[in-house]
Design a protein around this motif. Structure first.
Motif, PDB file in Angstrom:
ATOM      1  N   THR A  33      77.295  47.575   5.218  1.00  0.00           N
ATOM      2  CA  THR A  33      78.742  47.491   5.050  1.00  0.00           C
ATOM      3  C   THR A  33      79.009  46.578   3.864  1.00  0.00           C
ATOM      4  O   THR A  33      78.595  45.422   3.858  1.00  0.00           O
ATOM      5  CB  THR A  33      79.401  46.933   6.321  1.00  0.00           C
ATOM      6  OG1 THR A  33      79.097  47.818   7.408  1.00  0.00           O
ATOM      7  CG2 THR A  33      80.894  46.809   6.162  1.00  0.00           C
ATOM      8  N   ALA A  46      84.348  51.589   5.066  1.00  0.00           N
ATOM      9  CA  ALA A  46      84.230  50.940   6.380  1.00  0.00           C
ATOM     10  C   ALA A  46      84.775  51.850   7.482  1.00  0.00           C
ATOM     11  O   ALA A  46      84.168  51.962   8.552  1.00  0.00           O
ATOM     12  CB  ALA A  46      84.967  49.602   6.379  1.00  0.00           C
ATOM     13  N   SER A  49      82.429  54.295   8.704  1.00  0.00           N
ATOM     14  CA  SER A  49      81.363  53.722   9.537  1.00  0.00           C
ATOM     15  C   SER A  49      81.907  53.162  10.848  1.00  0.00           C
ATOM     16  O   SER A  49      81.337  52.252  11.440  1.00  0.00           O
ATOM     17  CB  SER A  49      80.638  52.607   8.772  1.00  0.00           C
ATOM     18  OG  SER A  49      80.024  53.120   7.627  1.00  0.00           O
ATOM     19  N   TRP A  51      84.572  51.329  11.509  1.00  0.00           N
ATOM     20  CA  TRP A  51      85.367  50.103  11.535  1.00  0.00           C
ATOM     21  C   TRP A  51      86.828  50.507  11.659  1.00  0.00           C
ATOM     22  O   TRP A  51      87.235  51.556  11.156  1.00  0.00           O
ATOM     23  CB  TRP A  51      85.141  49.285  10.258  1.00  0.00           C
ATOM     24  CG  TRP A  51      83.801  48.641  10.238  1.00  0.00           C
ATOM     25  CD1 TRP A  51      82.652  49.152   9.707  1.00  0.00           C
ATOM     26  CD2 TRP A  51      83.448  47.393  10.822  1.00  0.00           C
ATOM     27  NE1 TRP A  51      81.611  48.297   9.913  1.00  0.00           N
ATOM     28  CE2 TRP A  51      82.070  47.190  10.598  1.00  0.00           C
ATOM     29  CE3 TRP A  51      84.157  46.410  11.507  1.00  0.00           C
ATOM     30  CZ2 TRP A  51      81.395  46.067  11.033  1.00  0.00           C
ATOM     31  CZ3 TRP A  51      83.487  45.283  11.938  1.00  0.00           C
ATOM     32  CH2 TRP A  51      82.127  45.117  11.707  1.00  0.00           C
ATOM     33  N   GLU A 173      74.041  45.325  12.762  1.00  0.00           N
ATOM     34  CA  GLU A 173      74.865  45.789  11.632  1.00  0.00           C
ATOM     35  C   GLU A 173      74.425  45.007  10.399  1.00  0.00           C
ATOM     36  O   GLU A 173      74.248  43.798  10.451  1.00  0.00           O
ATOM     37  CB  GLU A 173      76.342  45.526  11.933  1.00  0.00           C
ATOM     38  CG  GLU A 173      77.281  46.033  10.879  1.00  0.00           C
ATOM     39  CD  GLU A 173      77.633  47.511  11.018  1.00  0.00           C
ATOM     40  OE1 GLU A 173      78.081  48.101  10.026  1.00  0.00           O
ATOM     41  OE2 GLU A 173      77.447  48.069  12.106  1.00  0.00           O
ATOM     42  N   PHE A 175      75.199  43.794   6.494  1.00  0.00           N
ATOM     43  CA  PHE A 175      76.313  43.535   5.576  1.00  0.00           C
ATOM     44  C   PHE A 175      75.768  43.076   4.235  1.00  0.00           C
ATOM     45  O   PHE A 175      74.750  42.409   4.157  1.00  0.00           O
ATOM     46  CB  PHE A 175      77.217  42.428   6.136  1.00  0.00           C
ATOM     47  CG  PHE A 175      77.942  42.808   7.377  1.00  0.00           C
ATOM     48  CD1 PHE A 175      79.164  43.446   7.323  1.00  0.00           C
ATOM     49  CD2 PHE A 175      77.395  42.521   8.616  1.00  0.00           C
ATOM     50  CE1 PHE A 175      79.831  43.797   8.490  1.00  0.00           C
ATOM     51  CE2 PHE A 175      78.060  42.868   9.785  1.00  0.00           C
ATOM     52  CZ  PHE A 175      79.279  43.506   9.714  1.00  0.00           C
TER      53      PHE A 175
END
Length: 177
Positions: A33, A46, A49, A51, A173, A175
């Motif tokens: 992300t 996002a 995915s 979010w 996850e 980032f």
């Protein structure tokens, strides 16, 4: 608040092939992300995915007592993701990012229960791993916690993993800033 100890590489050192064979693991996408997009309120990637806006995840009444904004005076971008660990407990990961006056990125990660009890299971862990897969920060829920959080600073091009652990169930996850 803590600072990531080392400049992180843009690619994680985690072997996703091995993770996929782990029975109790739940993970989102393999693609990291990209948080720098959030500074311009560019959430298209996002949203693809899974979010969502915080308001879409939490009912209006829940936001007032559960969800707290981070330090005032900075422009925060924030999204949330529902996580189903497969054990009947639905939780939400809330990620907030802001650029501070020193051109560093302030991050606030929060984990909340979305299930009927409104409490996280005892010993639910929110873990930040650096680019060497070393635990950098950890928060652990206690009995009757509605949420837990971690705050830290990072630099552009840093990457990190967020790991949510509840019993033998794991969500990861990745980032990048």
């Amino acid at each position: 608040e803590s600072q990531l100890p080392l400049k992180c590489s843009p690619t994680p050192r985690i072997n996703y092939k091995n993770l996929e064979s782990t029975k109790s693991l739940t993970k989102s996408s393999k693609k990291p992300t990209q948080l720098t997009n959030w500074f311009e309120n560019n959430f298209g990637e996002a949203f693809q995915s899974n979010w969502q806006s915080v308001e879409d995840i939490f009912e209006k009444k829940q936001i007032t007592y559960r969800y707290r904004y981070a330090a005032m005076g900075m422009q925060w971008s924030k999204l949330a993701k529902k996580i189903d660990l497969g054990n009947g407990c639905l939780i939400a990961l809330v990620v907030q990012v802001a650029l501070n006056q020193l051109n560093e990125v302030d991050l606030l990660l929060q984990l909340y229960a979305l299930n009927v009890t409104d409490f996280l299971s005892n010993n639910t862990k929110l873990i930040i791993l650096d680019n060497f897969d070393k635990e950098f920060m950890i928060a652990k829920s206690k009995e009757k916690d509605i949420g837990i959080q971690l705050a830290f600073k990072a630099n552009f091009e840093d990457s990190f993993l967020v790991k949510v652990v509840q019993d033998k169930n794991i969500f990861i996850e990745h980032f990048i800033i």
